[in-house]
Design a protein around this motif. Structure first.
Motif, PDB file in Angstrom:
ATOM      1  N   ILE A 134       0.826  -1.196   0.000  1.00 52.15           N
ATOM      2  CA  ILE A 134       0.000   0.000   0.000  1.00 52.15           C
ATOM      3  C   ILE A 134       0.864   1.252   0.000  1.00 52.15           C
ATOM      4  N   ILE A 186       0.632   4.285  -2.427  1.00 53.98           N
ATOM      5  CA  ILE A 186       0.550   5.694  -2.055  1.00 53.98           C
ATOM      6  C   ILE A 186       1.524   6.475  -2.915  1.00 53.98           C
ATOM      7  N   MET A 234      -9.439  -0.901   7.948  1.00 56.35           N
ATOM      8  CA  MET A 234     -10.066  -1.519   6.794  1.00 56.35           C
ATOM      9  C   MET A 234      -9.176  -2.623   6.250  1.00 56.35           C
ATOM     10  N   GLN A 280      -9.939  -6.657   6.079  1.00 60.22           N
ATOM     11  CA  GLN A 280      -9.787  -7.411   4.836  1.00 60.22           C
ATOM     12  C   GLN A 280      -8.874  -8.601   5.030  1.00 60.22           C
ATOM     13  N   THR A 321      -9.873 -12.480   4.518  1.00 60.19           N
ATOM     14  CA  THR A 321      -9.399 -13.203   3.344  1.00 60.19           C
ATOM     15  C   THR A 321      -8.227 -14.128   3.656  1.00 60.19           C
ATOM     16  N   GLN A 362     -14.152   7.931   2.473  1.00 57.05           N
ATOM     17  CA  GLN A 362     -14.435   6.579   2.917  1.00 57.05           C
ATOM     18  C   GLN A 362     -15.662   6.579   3.805  1.00 57.05           C
ATOM     19  N   SER A 373     -15.245  -4.301   0.484  1.00 58.43           N
ATOM     20  CA  SER A 373     -15.171  -2.881   0.173  1.00 58.43           C
ATOM     21  C   SER A 373     -15.232  -2.672  -1.333  1.00 58.43           C
ATOM     22  N   LYS A 383     -15.353   5.501  -1.284  1.00 55.37           N
ATOM     23  CA  LYS A 383     -15.052   4.103  -0.975  1.00 55.37           C
ATOM     24  C   LYS A 383     -15.956   3.623   0.157  1.00 55.37           C
ATOM     25  N   PHE A 384     -16.672   2.554  -0.119  1.00 53.94           N
ATOM     26  CA  PHE A 384     -17.545   1.975   0.905  1.00 53.94           C
ATOM     27  C   PHE A 384     -16.836   0.839   1.633  1.00 53.94           C
ATOM     28  N   GLU A 385     -16.867   0.897   2.943  1.00 53.22           N
ATOM     29  CA  GLU A 385     -16.523  -0.292   3.723  1.00 53.22           C
ATOM     30  C   GLU A 385     -17.847  -0.923   4.052  1.00 53.22           C
ATOM     31  N   ARG A 388      -6.505   8.983  -0.097  1.00 54.80           N
ATOM     32  CA  ARG A 388      -6.226   7.803   0.723  1.00 54.80           C
ATOM     33  C   ARG A 388      -5.645   6.709  -0.136  1.00 54.80           C
ATOM     34  N   PRO A 389      -4.803   5.910   0.450  1.00 55.97           N
ATOM     35  CA  PRO A 389      -4.299   4.778  -0.316  1.00 55.97           C
ATOM     36  C   PRO A 389      -5.447   3.824  -0.559  1.00 55.97           C
ATOM     37  N   SER A 390      -5.394   3.211  -1.692  1.00 53.95           N
ATOM     38  CA  SER A 390      -6.417   2.204  -1.921  1.00 53.95           C
ATOM     39  C   SER A 390      -5.913   0.895  -1.334  1.00 53.95           C
ATOM     40  N   THR A 391      -6.713   0.268  -0.530  1.00 48.28           N
ATOM     41  CA  THR A 391      -6.276  -1.003   0.040  1.00 48.28           C
ATOM     42  C   THR A 391      -6.456  -2.092  -0.995  1.00 48.28           C
ATOM     43  N   ASN A 392      -5.784  -1.944  -2.085  1.00 49.17           N
ATOM     44  CA  ASN A 392      -5.928  -2.765  -3.307  1.00 49.17           C
ATOM     45  C   ASN A 392      -7.175  -3.664  -3.309  1.00 49.17           C
ATOM     46  N   ASP A 393      -6.970  -4.897  -3.491  1.00 48.14           N
ATOM     47  CA  ASP A 393      -8.018  -5.917  -3.498  1.00 48.14           C
ATOM     48  C   ASP A 393      -9.385  -5.461  -3.007  1.00 48.14           C
ATOM     49  N   SER A 394     -10.066  -4.752  -3.852  1.00 48.25           N
ATOM     50  CA  SER A 394     -11.364  -4.238  -3.417  1.00 48.25           C
ATOM     51  C   SER A 394     -12.393  -5.341  -3.413  1.00 48.25           C
ATOM     52  N   THR A 395     -12.010  -6.477  -3.947  1.00 50.31           N
ATOM     53  CA  THR A 395     -13.009  -7.525  -4.076  1.00 50.31           C
ATOM     54  C   THR A 395     -12.980  -8.493  -2.915  1.00 50.31           C
ATOM     55  N   SER A 396     -12.104  -8.226  -1.981  1.00 44.13           N
ATOM     56  CA  SER A 396     -11.982  -9.222  -0.939  1.00 44.13           C
ATOM     57  C   SER A 396     -13.292  -9.367  -0.197  1.00 44.13           C
TER      58      SER A 396
END
Ligand SMILES: Nc1nc2c(ncn2[C@@H]2O[C@H](COP(=O)(O)OP(=O)(O)OP(=O)(O)O)[C@@H](O)[C@H]2O)c(=O)[nH]1
Ligand SMILES: [Mg+2]
Lengths: 617, 227
Positions: free
Chosen positions: A437, A441, A480, A484, A488, B3, B42, B59-61, B216-224
């Motif tokens: 991450i 950034i 968050m 996750q 996962t 978010q 998310s 971004k939705f949690e 904000r950084p994207s916490t990659n894997d949005s599909t988790s």
């Protein structure tokens, strides 16, 4: 090859070890206590030459053996999915040889495999009938891992067999009915995995299923009768609808539970599942039916006959996870409180992050242990399901089964231990993800966002910002990410030995000191803390009825708690004994802050506390 | 990027997980495992700032909860800090609307609602007086196939939503009808509220520091997801 030759065969790989066939759950027309699978004769009569895999059948202790004939067949050292796969399509009508298993199977293959090959081709399923591919694991990954793990299983079974024989136990048709007495060695063997086809017997033996069954002879069939008589009576079977809704939502990716659209009849497994859950709901009315029990029962049905599966469900919900499935789910909350305390004690780094997160979301400067145990941090929303379903669906199936082996042998503390182990392993993943991450950034900052910052005249210079660090994450981002990972990461634990070899077998890891006695004590402690909270709340709501705020987070409570005198004054209308007040205050003193700073052994502090209280009596 | 925390509530089997999976992964399963406890997912969407017409990422949690009645005791944990709640019912099961209504009541009682313009007496920026509640009637496809199956009239739900000041749509997770729209509407509403808050803050602080939100950084894997 005779049975004994077979056993003394020194080359384990040659041994037919891994064939696994779930008991054939079927409609129990005659008597539910009857073994719930097919008569062997019917089963074998129609075996076609094309499917000549031998299969070692799980069987009831009181069922006549059906194995010898099978042993005539050439042993295979691969896992045959076809066998268990085909079993699903055994026709219910055993009098009709025309629609026999294998006819059905071949017609099935010719019609459906063409149509929905992606769904029904046996090679896509594991030895229990679960689809190998999941959202997090590809079939290739599975196959690669399995080619090694299956060898491990064969080696382990060989060792088990020797161990049992040395202990003077017989293996009837390669199936032990008794196991050696408790010992470190046995524990180690169990932790390394019970052979899949022995699991039903082993679980039943370790959980003392026979004791339960003997005390309740015939009860299951009586319950079924009652269910049958009140099929549509929601007054008697209150959970009818909820159970019905969950039947098709239990292991939908498993061939034994999966219902093809062309199938007129429900799979036997679904029928058996319905009966077990309905019978349970009228047997234990305090629990009735709780979502998650569908998964427990379903997994049991893959390994045990229907009646035994029922009694194991009773044992799990009563003995191993008391209160967890009850109507108010208090047992879940207690266990989550216990888990939190365990994290505090054994995974202090993770704990400090969780604490920071709680302070962030509540906006408080500090938070008492009392409050934490009662409000429970959001992480427990995920971990609650770990306990409710005993990891079914939380981790991949072979890993789940290894956990179940230990659960029945070592009791419920193992669920806490393995939770800690998984959290420990997730910490590594968390770090990795954080790093990636940071890089993202960097990427973000080198793009449009720089403009964004500049155009808003932000204080931080672009130079400074272009060196992203982990600290750039806000608490919300971190939370968050954490959720996750918690959701996962366990699903990727395809290899059970990742948990066992990296954590559970590491003697030096303090979390391995956790034992049942400790968990039992802490469970009691947490539950009494939550009790008190509820009672304080009652008082509080009386005192501040104009407030209308019944959120237990009410600050007044903490004021009271910090001051002994006001507790005693403030609790006139409830009967709190001195001992209880003392206990509360003592527990406050041994709050986690002191522990994490001074490294005071929390277990000892609990022991001392208990001693203190006893002395005061 | 902004978010927000969104929680899904509603009776078991009304299709909460199916809606989330449609939204996050664009998939639908005829038989999906029932949710135990809760699942976290998310997903981000883009909305347009109505004034500047610029894209804003929301971004939705998402916390997808278990629907069985007894899980209700865990619910405060989910909605404690929620910005939005998606309350779902099944338009073919009248009883599920009753359950949805009781969720709405509980949310309003315990968390507050976007219509209440109360001043907060604390500076806690996580207060929930601006909770956006969106009511959703799911499984519209079933009714299209067979109108007989409907047991909640659209007008009834519309009236209830207007009375209670809720957002409302009928959707189908199966056919992907109106699913994205629901989240889009919620996103826009949340953004509107956030902008108002910012304006208020700025007015209060006169010309104090502008409270900009860094990307904000994207916490990659949005599909988790866990299910
Ligand atoms: N026809 C149709 N079926 C749907 C739709 N959405 C969900 N379903 C089905 O309804 C059943 C329940 O859906 P879920 O998404 O598991 O329901 P849930 O609300 O998450 O249920 P819990 O997890 O038990 O609280 C599944 O079999 C879905 O396939 C829809 O839009 N149309
Ligand atoms: Mg769900």
């Amino acid at each position: 090859m005779g049975h004994n030759d077979f056993l003394s065969n020194a080359v384990p790989v040659k041994v037919n070890t891994l064939n696994f066939i779930p008991p054939k759950q079927r409609e129990l027309k005659k008597s539910p206590s009857m073994p719930s699978f097919y008569k062997f004769e019917n089963y074998t009569k129609h075996r076609s030459a094309s499917i000549n895999r031998s299969s070692i059948q799980l069987h009831d202790t009181n069922t006549p053996s059906r194995i010898p004939e099978l042993l005539q067949e050439p042993p295979v050292d691969t896992v045959s999915v076809e066998d268990s796969f085909v079993d699903l399509y055994i026709d219910r009508n055993e009098e009709s040889p025309v629609r026999s298993v294998f006819n059905r199977a071949s017609s099935f293959q010719s019609t459906t495999l063409k149509r929905r090959s992606d769904i029904t081709d046996p090679q896509h399923f594991d030895r229990y009938g679960f689809k190998k591919r999941t959202q997090f694991i590809t079939e290739e990954e599975y196959d690669r891992w399995w080619s090694e793990y299956s060898q491990y299983c064969i080696r382990r079974k060989h060792k088990w067999r020797n161990f049992l024989l040395k202990s003077g136990l017989s293996l009837k048709n390669d199936l032990p009915e008794k196991f050696p007495p408790q010992s470190e060695k046995l524990k180690r063997y169990v932790r390394k995995g019970i052979p899949a086809e022995w699991r039903g017997n082993a679980w039943w033996y370790f959980a003392r299923g026979d004791e339960m069954l003997n005390k309740n002879k015939g009860l299951y069939s009586k319950l079924l009768k009652k269910v049958e008589e009140n099929k549509n009576n929601k007054n008697i079977i209150q959970d009818l609808d909820v159970i019905e809704r969950d039947l098709n939502r239990t292991f939908p990716d498993n061939i034994h539970f999966y219902r093809e659209s062309f199938q007129k009849e429900e799979p036997f497994m679904i029928q058996a599942l319905r009966r077990v859950l309905l019978a349970f709901s009228i047997y234990d009315t305090e629990i009735g039916y709780c979502q998650s029990m569908n998964f427990l029962a379903a997994l049991l049905l893959l390994f045990l006959s229907e009646e035994k599966a029922f009694w194991m469900l009773v044992i799990i919900t009563k003995k191993y996870l008391p209160g967890v499935h009850s109507v108010n789910l208090e047992g879940v909350n207690v266990d989550q409180g216990v888990l939190i305390l365990c994290i505090k004690e054994y995974l202090p780094e993770l704990w400090s992050k969780m604490e920071a997160s709680m302070l962030n979301t509540t906006g408080q400067k500090s938070i008492s242990q009392f409050e934490i145990l009662n409000k429970l941090p959001p992480m427990t929303l995920s971990t609650a399901s770990w306990f409710m379903s005993c990891f079914v669906g939380v981790v991949p199936i072979e890993t789940t089964l290894r956990i179940w082996d230990c659960l029945f042998y070592e009791k419920s503390h193992f669920l806490f231990k393995v939770s800690l182990a998984i959290l420990k392993l997730s910490e590594e993943e968390l770090l990795e993800r954080k790093l990636s991450i940071s890089q993202s950034i960097l990427a973000t900052f080198s793009n449009e966002s720089l403009e964004h910052i500049n155009s808003h005249g932000s204080g931080g210079s672009a130079n400074h910002r272009s060196r992203p660090r982990v600290e750039d994450m806000t608490q919300d981002d971190y939370d968050m990410l954490f959720f996750q990972v918690i959701q996962t990461f366990p699903k990727k634990l395809l290899n059970p030995n990742d948990i066992f070899e990296k954590v559970i077998f590491k003697k030096k890891m303090t979390l391995n000191k956790l034992d049942q006695e400790e968990i039992d004590k802490v469970r009691k402690y947490v539950s009494s803390q939550r009790d008190k909270w509820a009672r304080f709340n009652k008082v509080l709501n009386k005192d501040s009825s104009n407030n209308g705020n019944n959120d237990p987070g009410n600050k007044m409570l903490y004021k009271n708690l910090d001051d002994t005198s006001s507790i005693q004054e403030g609790t006139d209308n409830i009967s709190l004994s001195n001992e209880e007040v003392m206990d509360t205050l003592l527990s406050e003193v041994s709050g986690f802050k002191r522990i994490s700073l001074s490294g005071v052994n929390w277990n000892n502090s609990i022991k001392i506390r208990v001693k203190n209280i006893r002395q005061k009596k | 990027m902004l978010q927000f925390k969104l929680v899904l509530l509603g009776d078991s089997s009304v299709g909460k997980s199916s809606i989330v999976n449609r939204f996050v992964k664009d998939t639908f399963d005829e038989f999906r495992e029932s949710t135990i406890g809760a699942a976290f997912l998310s997903q981000s969407i883009k909305i347009k700032d109505p004034k500047t017409n610029q894209d804003v990422i929301i971004k939705f949690e998402i916390w997808d909860t278990a629907g069985q009645e007894r899980y209700k005791s865990l619910a405060p944990m989910y909605y404690r800090n929620a910005n939005a709640a998606l309350v779902v019912y099944d338009i073919t099961i009248a009883d599920s609307l009753l359950k949805a209504k009781s969720w709405v009541n509980e949310l309003k009682e315990k968390v507050g609602n976007s219509t209440d313009d109360n001043d907060n007496d604390n500076d806690n920026n996580n207060n929930n007086n601006n909770l956006v509640i969106h009511l959703v009637g799911n499984k519209l496809d079933l009714v299209e196939d067979d109108p007989e199956m409907r047991s909640v009239a659209t007008e009834d739900a519309v009236k209830y939503s207007t009375d209670e000041n809720l957002l409302f749509k009928e959707v189908s997770a199966k056919t992907d009808f109106n699913i994205k729209e629901v989240f889009q509407t919620i996103g826009e509403k949340l953004y509107e509220i956030r902008q108002k808050e910012l304006d208020n803050n700025n007015n209060k602080q006169n010309k104090g520091e502008i409270n900009i939100s860094l990307p904000r950084p994207s916490t990659n894997d949005s599909t988790s997801c866990c299910s």
